[in-house]
Design a protein around this motif. Sequence first.
Motif, PDB file in Angstrom:
ATOM      1  N   TRP A  51      86.224  17.341 -27.573  1.00 49.63           N
ATOM      2  CA  TRP A  51      85.157  17.351 -27.107  1.00 49.63           C
ATOM      3  C   TRP A  51      84.389  18.619 -27.195  1.00 49.63           C
ATOM      4  N   HIS A  52      83.264  18.862 -27.428  1.00 52.37           N
ATOM      5  CA  HIS A  52      82.640  20.486 -27.487  1.00 52.37           C
ATOM      6  C   HIS A  52      82.029  20.330 -25.865  1.00 52.37           C
ATOM      7  N   ARG A  53      82.596  21.356 -25.245  1.00 61.00           N
ATOM      8  CA  ARG A  53      81.967  21.440 -23.754  1.00 61.00           C
ATOM      9  C   ARG A  53      80.529  22.337 -23.907  1.00 61.00           C
ATOM     10  N   GLU A  54      79.675  21.765 -23.559  1.00 55.77           N
ATOM     11  CA  GLU A  54      78.420  22.653 -23.710  1.00 55.77           C
ATOM     12  C   GLU A  54      78.075  22.982 -22.044  1.00 55.77           C
ATOM     13  N   LEU A  55      77.825  24.280 -21.816  1.00 58.60           N
ATOM     14  CA  LEU A  55      77.298  24.509 -20.646  1.00 58.60           C
ATOM     15  C   LEU A  55      75.813  24.499 -20.600  1.00 58.60           C
ATOM     16  N   LEU A  56      75.437  23.659 -19.724  1.00 56.80           N
ATOM     17  CA  LEU A  56      73.713  23.286 -19.536  1.00 56.80           C
ATOM     18  C   LEU A  56      73.470  24.135 -18.273  1.00 56.80           C
ATOM     19  N   ARG A  57      74.077  24.631 -17.248  1.00 57.78           N
ATOM     20  CA  ARG A  57      73.955  25.384 -16.164  1.00 57.78           C
ATOM     21  C   ARG A  57      75.115  25.917 -15.501  1.00 57.78           C
ATOM     22  N   ASP A  58      74.855  27.146 -15.205  1.00 60.63           N
ATOM     23  CA  ASP A  58      75.869  27.833 -14.544  1.00 60.63           C
ATOM     24  C   ASP A  58      76.015  27.703 -13.065  1.00 60.63           C
ATOM     25  N   GLY A  59      76.783  26.922 -12.508  1.00 55.33           N
ATOM     26  CA  GLY A  59      76.831  26.757 -11.105  1.00 55.33           C
ATOM     27  C   GLY A  59      76.826  27.743 -10.430  1.00 55.33           C
ATOM     28  N   ILE A  60      77.821  28.910 -10.684  1.00 54.28           N
ATOM     29  CA  ILE A  60      77.690  30.270  -9.649  1.00 54.28           C
ATOM     30  C   ILE A  60      76.655  30.824  -9.820  1.00 54.28           C
TER      31      ILE A  60
ATOM     32  N   ILE B 100      74.496  25.754   0.183  1.00 56.66           N
ATOM     33  CA  ILE B 100      75.184  25.949  -1.310  1.00 56.66           C
ATOM     34  C   ILE B 100      76.617  25.149  -1.208  1.00 56.66           C
ATOM     35  N   GLY B 101      77.112  24.480  -2.234  1.00 62.14           N
ATOM     36  CA  GLY B 101      78.468  23.797  -2.074  1.00 62.14           C
ATOM     37  C   GLY B 101      78.596  22.431  -2.572  1.00 62.14           C
TER      38      GLY B 101
ATOM     39  N   PHE C 113      76.641  16.034 -17.201  1.00 63.61           N
ATOM     40  CA  PHE C 113      77.428  15.897 -15.939  1.00 63.61           C
ATOM     41  C   PHE C 113      77.506  16.998 -15.106  1.00 63.61           C
ATOM     42  N   ASP C 114      77.396  16.740 -13.990  1.00 68.17           N
ATOM     43  CA  ASP C 114      77.601  17.830 -12.962  1.00 68.17           C
ATOM     44  C   ASP C 114      79.003  18.101 -12.495  1.00 68.17           C
ATOM     45  N   VAL C 115      79.781  18.975 -12.665  1.00 67.81           N
ATOM     46  CA  VAL C 115      81.241  18.806 -12.495  1.00 67.81           C
ATOM     47  C   VAL C 115      81.808  19.504 -11.380  1.00 67.81           C
ATOM     48  N   VAL C 116      82.505  18.732 -10.564  1.00 64.32           N
ATOM     49  CA  VAL C 116      83.159  19.543  -9.218  1.00 64.32           C
ATOM     50  C   VAL C 116      84.376  19.376  -9.220  1.00 64.32           C
ATOM     51  N   GLU C 117      85.104  20.603  -9.133  1.00 65.11           N
ATOM     52  CA  GLU C 117      86.610  20.642  -9.226  1.00 65.11           C
ATOM     53  C   GLU C 117      87.202  20.579  -7.842  1.00 65.11           C
ATOM     54  N   TRP C 118      88.349  19.675  -7.546  1.00 66.56           N
ATOM     55  CA  TRP C 118      88.749  19.450  -6.163  1.00 66.56           C
ATOM     56  C   TRP C 118      90.133  20.138  -5.974  1.00 66.56           C
ATOM     57  N   GLY C 119      90.435  20.911  -6.836  1.00 64.52           N
ATOM     58  CA  GLY C 119      91.817  21.490  -6.786  1.00 64.52           C
ATOM     59  C   GLY C 119      92.736  21.217  -7.951  1.00 64.52           C
ATOM     60  N   GLU C 120      93.390  21.998  -8.456  1.00 63.34           N
ATOM     61  CA  GLU C 120      94.848  21.929  -9.564  1.00 63.34           C
ATOM     62  C   GLU C 120      93.959  21.356 -10.794  1.00 63.34           C
ATOM     63  N   GLY C 121      92.642  21.545 -11.067  1.00 62.24           N
ATOM     64  CA  GLY C 121      92.217  21.139 -12.025  1.00 62.24           C
ATOM     65  C   GLY C 121      91.703  19.850 -12.347  1.00 62.24           C
ATOM     66  N   VAL C 122      91.562  19.272 -11.067  1.00 63.18           N
ATOM     67  CA  VAL C 122      91.275  17.849 -10.840  1.00 63.18           C
ATOM     68  C   VAL C 122      89.502  17.806 -10.711  1.00 63.18           C
TER      69      VAL C 122
ATOM     70  N   GLU D 273      74.122  22.691  -5.396  1.00 66.16           N
ATOM     71  CA  GLU D 273      75.564  22.380  -5.630  1.00 66.16           C
ATOM     72  C   GLU D 273      76.306  23.425  -5.900  1.00 66.16           C
ATOM     73  N   GLY D 274      75.956  24.431  -6.701  1.00 67.88           N
ATOM     74  CA  GLY D 274      76.799  25.462  -7.319  1.00 67.88           C
ATOM     75  C   GLY D 274      77.788  24.856  -8.218  1.00 67.88           C
ATOM     76  N   SER D 275      77.468  23.760  -8.737  1.00 65.15           N
ATOM     77  CA  SER D 275      78.587  23.225  -9.854  1.00 65.15           C
ATOM     78  C   SER D 275      77.960  23.333 -11.358  1.00 65.15           C
ATOM     79  N   ASP D 276      78.813  23.578 -11.973  1.00 61.85           N
ATOM     80  CA  ASP D 276      78.415  23.353 -13.588  1.00 61.85           C
ATOM     81  C   ASP D 276      77.814  22.178 -13.941  1.00 61.85           C
ATOM     82  N   ARG D 277      76.761  22.268 -14.751  1.00 56.66           N
ATOM     83  CA  ARG D 277      76.141  21.084 -15.630  1.00 56.66           C
ATOM     84  C   ARG D 277      76.564  21.041 -16.801  1.00 56.66           C
ATOM     85  N   ILE D 278      77.494  20.018 -17.699  1.00 57.72           N
ATOM     86  CA  ILE D 278      77.624  20.159 -18.801  1.00 57.72           C
ATOM     87  C   ILE D 278      77.506  19.055 -19.663  1.00 57.72           C
TER      88      ILE D 278
END
Length: 937
Positions: free
Chosen positions: A528-537, A381-382, A439-448, A418-423
Amino acid sequence: MSAPERLPFRDPDLPLDKRVDDLLARLTPDERLAMLHQYAPAVPRLGVAAFRTGSEALHGVAWLGEATVFPQAVGLGATWDEELVRRVAEVTSVELRAFHYHRPPAIGTGVNSLQAWAPVLNLLRDPRWGRNEEGYSEDPLHTARLGEAFCRGLQGDDPRFLRAAPVLKHFLAYNNEDDRCVTSSGVRPRVLHEYDLAAFRPVVASGAATGAMAAYNLVNGRPCHVSPLLSTELRRWAEGTGHELFVVSDAEAPSNLVDPEHYFDDHAESHAAALKAGIDSFTDHGEDSGTPIGRLREALERGLIEQADVDRAVRRQLSIRFRLGEFDPDLDPYAGIGPEVIDHPEHRALAARAAAESVVLLKNDGLLPLDGFRTPRVAVIGPLSDALFEDWYSGTMPYQVTVAAGLRERGGEVVCVEGSDRIALRSRSTGETLGGTSFDVVEWGEGVLTLRCAETGRYLGAEHDVVALDKDVIKTWFVYQTFRLEPDHAVDGDTVLLRSVLTGRYAVLGEDGRVETTAETPEAAERWHRELLRDGIGEARAAAAAADVAVVVLGNHPLINGRETEDRTGITLPETQEALLRAVAEERPETALVVMSSYPYAVDWAQDHLPAVVWTSHGGQESGRALAAVLHGDADPSGRLPQTWYRADDTLPDPLDYDIVKAGWTYQYHRAAPLYPFGHGLSYTDFAYDDLRLSTAEVGADGRVEVSVTVTNTGTRSGSEVVQLYVRALNPRYEAPRLRLVDFRKLVLAPGEGRALEFDLPVERLAHWDVATGAFAVDPGAYEIVAARSAEDVRLTAGLTVTGPEPAPRRVVDHRTSAVDFDDYANVTLVDATREAGDAVAPTAPPHPATLLFRAVDLTGAVRVEAEVARDGGGEARLEFRLADRSLAVLDVPTTGNLYQWTTVAADLAEAVSGVHDLWLTLHGDFRLTAFRFTAG
């Protein structure tokens, strides 16, 4: 035979210096001048080919195409294995030869250079350094040993020809990226000689290096590209090797001397100063040699340099070219290397071995090694579970074995998420989804964030402000593929703004329907409307619940939030990664954390709550196979940390505080207990240390001590151990290191096997830089020799007494004392005395006094004191000399006109003084002090 081949410089039987002299004499002044640029043109009339300085070869051949990719340098440092590092460099240079002969240049024109810009010997003082991945260690001895091994691997074993020409980076005291071209590293003499120079000195003196690259930063207020240390230290060390160093500039650094550093008024003056200081090749303006060569020509015409200055630099270049075989292709033993060596199966095997040896087991409560029968179902995972990343100086991986792939090769049931959200991002204006995809969204720190297309794997980018799915791999100097999704608090919680991290601008809908990052303000941005398609956690929890064990792979992307030009702001994991880890561990307590990163992380929670924690650098193409071998116990975790891992609540010193002694950097001086100490690393077996012996209990300062210790594998399986030998002074007169590494040895022991190791310890390794004498000294007194598994895991100690006369008091009467040779200080900044040479001190914050302490000063006979000062401002300024109980003299400091205009001020002492005292100097006001002298009556 053509005419050029009959000339003396073509005669292989002539001595090298005679051949160089002959070729140099045949070059016209213009031809010589042209050779000072990175892209030196051909000289057809002499049959001399074009020459380019520099190919990147830090952990494999980089930037030239697919080549074997080894672990990052910090990962190689974690192996503590000099022979392995030498072999990695050997493979790198063999492949570089193949690129030189058989591949067109990927950069520029001509051929791929055989001058290898590696290794990096900058010490890993601050784990927030953006280029942490490029260095070997925070310790100078460790760095020098591995650096020399890498250089020897690049050079090859031929006594006459070089397989590649190693260039050491980056001279000197370079360990920050933010504003690196204008920041000054304040390095007092003790730190300079004991720490920063200590990593370079042994490598140069050994003859293993053929060149060096100057650093971007300034040291004590003077740019490294005009530092006198290039000659007084770096080149002096090479005098006994029979060869001079070929010193190159870093890219665009010569131009930086005028803008942005404003150190010189014009480029002709700055380039002249760099050439005279020792820069032999100017990497500036890419392939446009006209601009830098034009500046040097102007400097020649203005009399700022002489032809001899040009010739000296060209001679050094030609010497390297002869040694690389350019003029003796029939004799060059490496000329027959073919393209089949690139990504050779033997090189792949070495990459796997290097990756496995670099893995460090930080904690293990019995979960590892994994048992296929006990834990047949593994959830991986990750964000780094099924991805490998290249850093800026990586080669292009010919293939990738990810952690998930490596574990799948082992068999059993392996599930990877991956444990990432799909939006999806849906325009509030048009109702259309961005890119027509999710999109599969990965956060790398500080909201980036990175947004990767779920269908194609391509990253969303905004190059030239046009938002598009443009890259499969993030690896460009300017990273266009990072964004922030900022909430629009004026609307509902799922409405966001898309903002480019690189430009800071927001996404809008263009007239032609394209999405562009051109809006300067949130008000002008598209919603933009952020639609959550997959809860990564949620997905990660489910995978962990269905498995017998979870392996969570977290870390950094080497091109994001910490890289060349950008330091990290902290040392903790990104919040989303930490949350993912805790969620998985809550669902599956049998969780191992694998940190895959370019630098240390403060994984305090994992250390307290998880049964196993592992670290690896970005290990290259074989990362997953190597990690799987270690996790399953096919390979012993033989890596040891090359730098301290600090705790999250540890208040680290300021990144620009280069004084490791006073600031408390590295294992040598850091006062708080670390999370994981320097040299730490566990094995799957246990080791006992016994019978630490010294050949003598007393020794003179110029002597040697034979140290022996027996190490036994007391476990039931074979294992690797790194025996670390440290020393500490027990009653020093100076602020000595808590411990200092003086030797180390890596060995593999079978179950029950014991081995007696012997170390030859020159007493000079106990030396410190004595500011009173301006030389290394080993003080007489009591020392302790320490055999340890890490800087905090001491196994055995033995006392050693160094004999000899006690150090004399510092001489200051009728003797010029440099202001920088203080013993302690407060509110002091180190600055340049002149643009050419010398150091001085100045108050850091002039409204507040600056203080210097000089210990054990002999003032016998002193009646007067004088000081060398410079000042360009108004207001009051004075310099006071004090003892513990009284003032000796106060000197008024006049305005001298500018900071490089020096004058001497003097005053009689208030009273006669004799004997040995501690002396304080206090600087009131804004001025510079370079030296002082007491005079006798």
